[in-house]
Design a protein around this motif. Structure first.
Motif, PDB file in Angstrom:
ATOM      1  N   ALA A  96       0.836  -1.204   0.000  1.00 14.57           N
ATOM      2  CA  ALA A  96       0.000   0.000   0.000  1.00 14.57           C
ATOM      3  C   ALA A  96       0.871   1.255   0.000  1.00 14.57           C
ATOM      4  O   ALA A  96       0.596   2.222  -0.722  1.00 14.57           O
ATOM      5  CB  ALA A  96      -0.937  -0.013   1.202  1.00 14.57           C
ATOM      6  N   ASP A  97       1.963   1.250   0.813  1.00 18.54           N
ATOM      7  CA  ASP A  97       2.859   2.413   0.863  1.00 18.54           C
ATOM      8  C   ASP A  97       3.522   2.653  -0.492  1.00 18.54           C
ATOM      9  O   ASP A  97       3.654   3.795  -0.946  1.00 18.54           O
ATOM     10  CB  ASP A  97       3.956   2.190   1.919  1.00 18.54           C
ATOM     11  CG  ASP A  97       3.412   2.311   3.324  1.00 18.54           C
ATOM     12  OD1 ASP A  97       2.282   2.820   3.479  1.00 18.54           O
ATOM     13  OD2 ASP A  97       4.106   1.881   4.263  1.00 18.54           O
ATOM     14  N   LEU A  98       3.929   1.568  -1.135  1.00 19.13           N
ATOM     15  CA  LEU A  98       4.575   1.699  -2.439  1.00 19.13           C
ATOM     16  C   LEU A  98       3.578   2.217  -3.481  1.00 19.13           C
ATOM     17  O   LEU A  98       3.902   3.108  -4.273  1.00 19.13           O
ATOM     18  CB  LEU A  98       5.136   0.348  -2.870  1.00 19.13           C
ATOM     19  CG  LEU A  98       5.884   0.311  -4.199  1.00 19.13           C
ATOM     20  CD1 LEU A  98       7.103   1.235  -4.152  1.00 19.13           C
ATOM     21  CD2 LEU A  98       6.321  -1.112  -4.534  1.00 19.13           C
ATOM     22  N   ALA A  99       2.377   1.674  -3.448  1.00 20.54           N
ATOM     23  CA  ALA A  99       1.370   2.080  -4.432  1.00 20.54           C
ATOM     24  C   ALA A  99       1.093   3.575  -4.363  1.00 20.54           C
ATOM     25  O   ALA A  99       0.883   4.236  -5.380  1.00 20.54           O
ATOM     26  CB  ALA A  99       0.082   1.286  -4.211  1.00 20.54           C
ATOM     27  N   GLU A 124      -6.365  -1.169  -1.978  1.00 18.22           N
ATOM     28  CA  GLU A 124      -7.052  -0.655  -0.800  1.00 18.22           C
ATOM     29  C   GLU A 124      -6.432   0.611  -0.224  1.00 18.22           C
ATOM     30  O   GLU A 124      -7.129   1.393   0.420  1.00 18.22           O
ATOM     31  CB  GLU A 124      -7.126  -1.768   0.258  1.00 18.22           C
ATOM     32  CG  GLU A 124      -8.127  -2.847  -0.156  1.00 18.22           C
ATOM     33  CD  GLU A 124      -7.876  -4.207   0.489  1.00 18.22           C
ATOM     34  OE1 GLU A 124      -7.048  -4.272   1.420  1.00 18.22           O
ATOM     35  OE2 GLU A 124      -8.499  -5.185   0.048  1.00 18.22           O
ATOM     36  N   GLY A 125      -5.137   0.848  -0.463  1.00 19.47           N
ATOM     37  CA  GLY A 125      -4.517   2.043   0.096  1.00 19.47           C
ATOM     38  C   GLY A 125      -4.618   3.269  -0.798  1.00 19.47           C
ATOM     39  O   GLY A 125      -4.127   4.332  -0.443  1.00 19.47           O
ATOM     40  N   ASP A 129      -9.319   9.309  -6.119  1.00 19.49           N
ATOM     41  CA  ASP A 129      -8.850  10.035  -7.310  1.00 19.49           C
ATOM     42  C   ASP A 129      -7.840   9.195  -8.106  1.00 19.49           C
ATOM     43  O   ASP A 129      -7.912   9.109  -9.334  1.00 19.49           O
ATOM     44  CB  ASP A 129      -8.179  11.358  -6.909  1.00 19.49           C
ATOM     45  CG  ASP A 129      -9.204  12.395  -6.516  1.00 19.49           C
ATOM     46  OD1 ASP A 129     -10.406  12.150  -6.744  1.00 19.49           O
ATOM     47  OD2 ASP A 129      -8.798  13.437  -5.966  1.00 19.49           O
ATOM     48  N   VAL A 130      -6.891   8.594  -7.378  1.00 19.05           N
ATOM     49  CA  VAL A 130      -5.873   7.773  -8.045  1.00 19.05           C
ATOM     50  C   VAL A 130      -6.533   6.540  -8.654  1.00 19.05           C
ATOM     51  O   VAL A 130      -6.249   6.150  -9.794  1.00 19.05           O
ATOM     52  CB  VAL A 130      -4.761   7.370  -7.049  1.00 19.05           C
ATOM     53  CG1 VAL A 130      -3.813   6.354  -7.678  1.00 19.05           C
ATOM     54  CG2 VAL A 130      -3.990   8.610  -6.615  1.00 19.05           C
ATOM     55  N   MET A 131      -7.452   5.933  -7.888  1.00 22.98           N
ATOM     56  CA  MET A 131      -8.170   4.771  -8.423  1.00 22.98           C
ATOM     57  C   MET A 131      -8.931   5.142  -9.691  1.00 22.98           C
ATOM     58  O   MET A 131      -8.977   4.378 -10.656  1.00 22.98           O
ATOM     59  CB  MET A 131      -9.166   4.242  -7.384  1.00 22.98           C
ATOM     60  CG  MET A 131      -8.592   3.234  -6.454  1.00 22.98           C
ATOM     61  SD  MET A 131      -9.918   2.401  -5.571  1.00 22.98           S
ATOM     62  CE  MET A 131      -9.673   3.024  -3.947  1.00 22.98           C
ATOM     63  N   GLY A 132      -9.539   6.329  -9.664  1.00 23.53           N
ATOM     64  CA  GLY A 132     -10.320   6.771 -10.814  1.00 23.53           C
ATOM     65  C   GLY A 132      -9.453   6.947 -12.046  1.00 23.53           C
ATOM     66  O   GLY A 132      -9.818   6.524 -13.147  1.00 23.53           O
ATOM     67  N   GLU A 133      -8.264   7.552 -11.839  1.00 23.03           N
ATOM     68  CA  GLU A 133      -7.375   7.788 -12.980  1.00 23.03           C
ATOM     69  C   GLU A 133      -6.833   6.469 -13.533  1.00 23.03           C
ATOM     70  O   GLU A 133      -6.796   6.259 -14.753  1.00 23.03           O
ATOM     71  CB  GLU A 133      -6.234   8.711 -12.560  1.00 23.03           C
ATOM     72  CG  GLU A 133      -5.552   9.372 -13.734  1.00 23.03           C
ATOM     73  CD  GLU A 133      -4.566  10.450 -13.322  1.00 23.03           C
ATOM     74  OE1 GLU A 133      -3.609  10.650 -14.074  1.00 23.03           O
ATOM     75  OE2 GLU A 133      -4.742  11.075 -12.262  1.00 23.03           O
ATOM     76  N   ALA A 134      -6.435   5.583 -12.609  1.00 30.64           N
ATOM     77  CA  ALA A 134      -5.948   4.264 -13.057  1.00 30.64           C
ATOM     78  C   ALA A 134      -7.090   3.483 -13.712  1.00 30.64           C
ATOM     79  O   ALA A 134      -6.898   2.825 -14.744  1.00 30.64           O
ATOM     80  CB  ALA A 134      -5.379   3.481 -11.874  1.00 30.64           C
ATOM     81  N   GLY A 135      -8.271   3.573 -13.121  1.00 34.31           N
ATOM     82  CA  GLY A 135      -9.432   2.866 -13.671  1.00 34.31           C
ATOM     83  C   GLY A 135      -9.791   3.354 -15.061  1.00 34.31           C
ATOM     84  O   GLY A 135     -10.125   2.562 -15.955  1.00 34.31           O
ATOM     85  N   GLU A 156     -17.014   0.354  -0.446  1.00 32.95           N
ATOM     86  CA  GLU A 156     -18.307   0.692  -1.041  1.00 32.95           C
ATOM     87  C   GLU A 156     -18.394   2.172  -1.434  1.00 32.95           C
ATOM     88  O   GLU A 156     -18.894   2.519  -2.505  1.00 32.95           O
ATOM     89  CB  GLU A 156     -19.433   0.354  -0.059  1.00 32.95           C
ATOM     90  CG  GLU A 156     -19.531  -1.121   0.238  1.00 32.95           C
ATOM     91  CD  GLU A 156     -20.865  -1.725  -0.156  1.00 32.95           C
ATOM     92  OE1 GLU A 156     -21.847  -0.976  -0.235  1.00 32.95           O
ATOM     93  OE2 GLU A 156     -20.914  -2.943  -0.399  1.00 32.95           O
ATOM     94  N   ASP A 157     -17.899   3.065  -0.551  1.00 28.34           N
ATOM     95  CA  ASP A 157     -17.984   4.501  -0.848  1.00 28.34           C
ATOM     96  C   ASP A 157     -17.174   4.837  -2.096  1.00 28.34           C
ATOM     97  O   ASP A 157     -17.620   5.610  -2.958  1.00 28.34           O
ATOM     98  CB  ASP A 157     -17.467   5.328   0.342  1.00 28.34           C
ATOM     99  CG  ASP A 157     -18.415   5.221   1.535  1.00 28.34           C
ATOM    100  OD1 ASP A 157     -19.580   4.819   1.326  1.00 28.34           O
ATOM    101  OD2 ASP A 157     -17.977   5.538   2.661  1.00 28.34           O
ATOM    102  N   ALA A 158     -15.971   4.271  -2.171  1.00 32.70           N
ATOM    103  CA  ALA A 158     -15.123   4.538  -3.342  1.00 32.70           C
ATOM    104  C   ALA A 158     -15.759   3.959  -4.607  1.00 32.70           C
ATOM    105  O   ALA A 158     -15.697   4.568  -5.682  1.00 32.70           O
ATOM    106  CB  ALA A 158     -13.731   3.945  -3.134  1.00 32.70           C
ATOM    107  N   LEU A 159     -16.391   2.796  -4.454  1.00 40.15           N
ATOM    108  CA  LEU A 159     -17.016   2.164  -5.621  1.00 40.15           C
ATOM    109  C   LEU A 159     -18.125   3.056  -6.186  1.00 40.15           C
ATOM    110  O   LEU A 159     -18.255   3.209  -7.407  1.00 40.15           O
ATOM    111  CB  LEU A 159     -17.587   0.796  -5.224  1.00 40.15           C
ATOM    112  CG  LEU A 159     -18.114  -0.093  -6.349  1.00 40.15           C
ATOM    113  CD1 LEU A 159     -17.045  -0.362  -7.398  1.00 40.15           C
ATOM    114  CD2 LEU A 159     -18.631  -1.420  -5.784  1.00 40.15           C
TER     115      LEU A 159
END
Lengths: 233, 67
Positions: A96-99, A124-125, A129-135, A156-159
């Protein structure tokens, strides 16, 4: 889910693990989905252990270097394929720290190569915003299998926030690859009535009705009723 | 898929074996190719790592990775 759809999904997963196009697996076209899934897991496990010693040593190096240097090595020396393998051997907190130190587009590349049974700590970490860009990058590349594997690891909230990143076609094509089908209800509850209309329209226009039906099996009565209403509107 | 591949790489589920020798050989060949690709990627990555790591740390890195 129909047997054909399940078989196609498993062939896609197997091709991904082997690093080949799905056409290379034509000789397995008559295999049962359950056998393909068992084969994929067996091969993933085999490849995971094949060079485990080298990866253990790489992890040992990472432990002796500053985190910023480890991230630089991951991005510029290891590359996404090996970083994905190494990430699977890290402690969850280390992963998670590396990600968090890696850019979203590189994370998308890593995700494509990751052992999808081990993507949890990588995802999970991350911030939404980062998830959205990668997604979005994964959607652009039509990496439906990878996106499907992620759904079970995003809270769930992020989803709910991420649903806005994906258009109707993407939702339909990812559906068969979602390993956590109980999440479909969360996804549908985050869709406006207008987006449900779009989903129904896309299913008809793109001949993806089977994919939509496979998701309906897992919806609550409330969400199934909303979808029914969209289908008759 | 070329000549019959002799080396067995992974245990196959019975349902896959039942598809016949062509399917079995194809699977083992593809697994072997994936192994070789992975080994080559590791060698290249180590070379790149040693170019990126600051010179004072290279000895320690080489020692750890056995290079």
């Amino acid at each position: 889910m129909s047997r054909d759809l399940a078989r196609d999904a498993e062939l896609g997963r197997l091709a991904r693990v082997l690093g080949v196009e799905v056409e290379a697996l034509d000789v397995l076209a008559d295999a049962e989905p359950e056998d393909l899934r068992a084969l994929t897991q067996s091969i993933a496990e085999h490849l995971h252990h094949r060079h485990a010693g080298a990866f253990d040593r790489a992890i040992a190096v990472a432990g002796k270097l500053p985190s910023a240097m480890t991230a630089k090595l991951a991005q510029h020396a290891m590359g996404p394929a090996l970083s994905a393998r190494a990430a699977g051997l890290l402690e969850p907190k280390q992963a998670a720290d590396l990600a968090k130190r890696l850019p979203p587009l590189f994370l998308a590349d890593v995700a494509v190569h990751a052992d999808l049974r081990q993507v949890g700590p990588l995802v999970e970490g991350l911030s939404p915003d980062v998830m959205g860009e990668a997604g979005a990058a994964l959607r652009e590349r039509e990496e439906w299998i990878v996106l499907g594997a992620f759904v079970g690891h995003v809270d769930e909230d992020a989803l709910v926030e991420l649903v806005d990143v994906f258009d109707a076609e993407a939702l339909l094509r990812v559906g068969p690859f979602v390993d956590a089908p109980e999440r479909f209800d969360t996804i549908f509850s985050a869709l406006s009535d207008e987006r449900l209309d779009d989903l129904v329209g896309a299913a008809a226009d793109l001949d993806l009705g089977t994919q939509l039906d496979a998701m309906v099996e897992h919806l609550s009565d409330d969400q199934a009723a909303r979808l029914d209403a969209a289908r008759v509107s | 898929m070329g000549t019959r591949f002799q080396r067995r790489t992974v245990e196959l589920p019975d349902g896959i074996t039942a598809l016949g020798p062509d399917a079995v050989d194809t699977v083992h060949t593809l697994v072997h190719q994936a192994e070789r690709r992975q080994a080559a990627e590791l060698r290249d990555a180590l070379d790149r790592t040693l170019k990126i790591v600051p010179r004072p740390l290279r000895g320690a890195v080489k020692k750890v990775v056995g290079a």
